[in-house]
Design an enzyme around this catalytic site. Structure first.
Site, PDB file in Angstrom:
ATOM      1  N   THR A  10       0.812  -1.212   0.000  1.00  0.00           N
ATOM      2  CA  THR A  10       0.000   0.000   0.000  1.00  0.00           C
ATOM      3  C   THR A  10       0.846   1.262   0.000  1.00  0.00           C
ATOM      4  OG1 THR A  10      -1.970   0.968   0.945  1.00  0.00           O
ATOM      5  CG2 THR A  10      -0.239   0.411   2.483  1.00  0.00           C
ATOM      6  N   LYS A  42      -8.668   2.193   2.197  1.00  0.00           N
ATOM      7  CA  LYS A  42      -7.668   2.236   3.260  1.00  0.00           C
ATOM      8  C   LYS A  42      -7.701   3.539   4.041  1.00  0.00           C
ATOM      9  CE  LYS A  42      -4.882  -0.542   0.195  1.00  0.00           C
ATOM     10  NZ  LYS A  42      -3.694  -0.548  -0.644  1.00  0.00           N
ATOM     11  N   GLY A  54      -5.895   6.685   7.879  1.00  0.00           N
ATOM     12  CA  GLY A  54      -5.511   5.750   6.837  1.00  0.00           C
ATOM     13  C   GLY A  54      -4.545   4.743   7.417  1.00  0.00           C
ATOM     14  N   SER A 133       4.575   0.522   1.608  1.00  0.00           N
ATOM     15  CA  SER A 133       5.724   0.217   0.748  1.00  0.00           C
ATOM     16  C   SER A 133       6.003   1.325  -0.249  1.00  0.00           C
ATOM     17  CB  SER A 133       5.503  -1.106   0.026  1.00  0.00           C
ATOM     18  OG  SER A 133       4.317  -1.056  -0.726  1.00  0.00           O
TER      19      SER A 133
END
Length: 190
Positions: A10, A42, A54, A133
């Site tokens: 994500t 998210k 988030g 990431s």
């Protein structure tokens, strides 16, 4: 405890700019090496739509943290900092919670925070915070945009930073969700 500082799958970014706060994420959900969903949500509204949050990490863990954070917001009358501190304390010390693998970004009209299970609560100096990431790519992009594109709104900065991250990070896609709070009226826009 085993909290990883590098969470895959994500990109979530929050920006405070021009009296507004925007938090956005991509929509890709992966299971191992496989993309299983392109439009995962998210980011969400909390505390009657006046606070944004988030997550990066396990979806089940994130929902648990959203619920706990919202309980803390209710308990402390919407005080984001106090709720974040109390959540971080519980997250670090509670036997069940400390196994959760996730990071949270929390945005309110007056602040932007990163909350981790290791007890960290960070309010960024530059009013930008990113996790996941693709977070480092989105962070770098947002910093450049803040410096070189002063005409952009918080929402536009988040959108462009997410698109740049999606072009680079294989765990990030171009299906984005961005929520925004106008500090003057504390209303959330989608």
């Amino acid at each position: 405890m085993g909290h990883s500082t590098e969470l895959h799958s994500t990109t979530v970014i929050g920006v405070r700019r021009g009296g507004k706060v925007a938090v956005g994420s991509d929509g890709q959900a992966t299971l191992g090496d496989t993309v299983v969903k392109h439009s995962a949500q998210k980011v969400r509204k909390l505390f009657n739509g006046t606070i944004l949050a988030g997550f990066a990490g396990s979806t089940a863990d994130a929902f648990t943290l959203f619920e706990r954070f919202e309980e803390k917001l209710q308990q402390y009358g919407g005080n984001v900092t106090r709720a974040a501190v109390e959540l971080a304390k519980d997250w670090r010390t509670d036997r069940f919670l400390r196994r959760l693998e996730a990071l949270l970004i929390v945005g309110a009209s007056d602040r932007l925070l990163l909350v981790s299970g290791s007890g960290d609560i960070i309010e960024p100096d530059d009013q930008i915070v990113a996790i996941g990431s693709g977070g480092v790519y989105a962070l770098a992009a947002a910093r450049a945009l803040m410096k070189h594109a002063p005409e952009l709104t918080a929402r536009e900065t988040v959108a462009r930073a997410l698109n740049i991250a999606a072009d680079i990070c294989i765990y990030t896609n171009h299906h984005t969700t961005i929520l925004e709070i106008d500090a003057a009226c504390a209303a959330v826009k989608e």
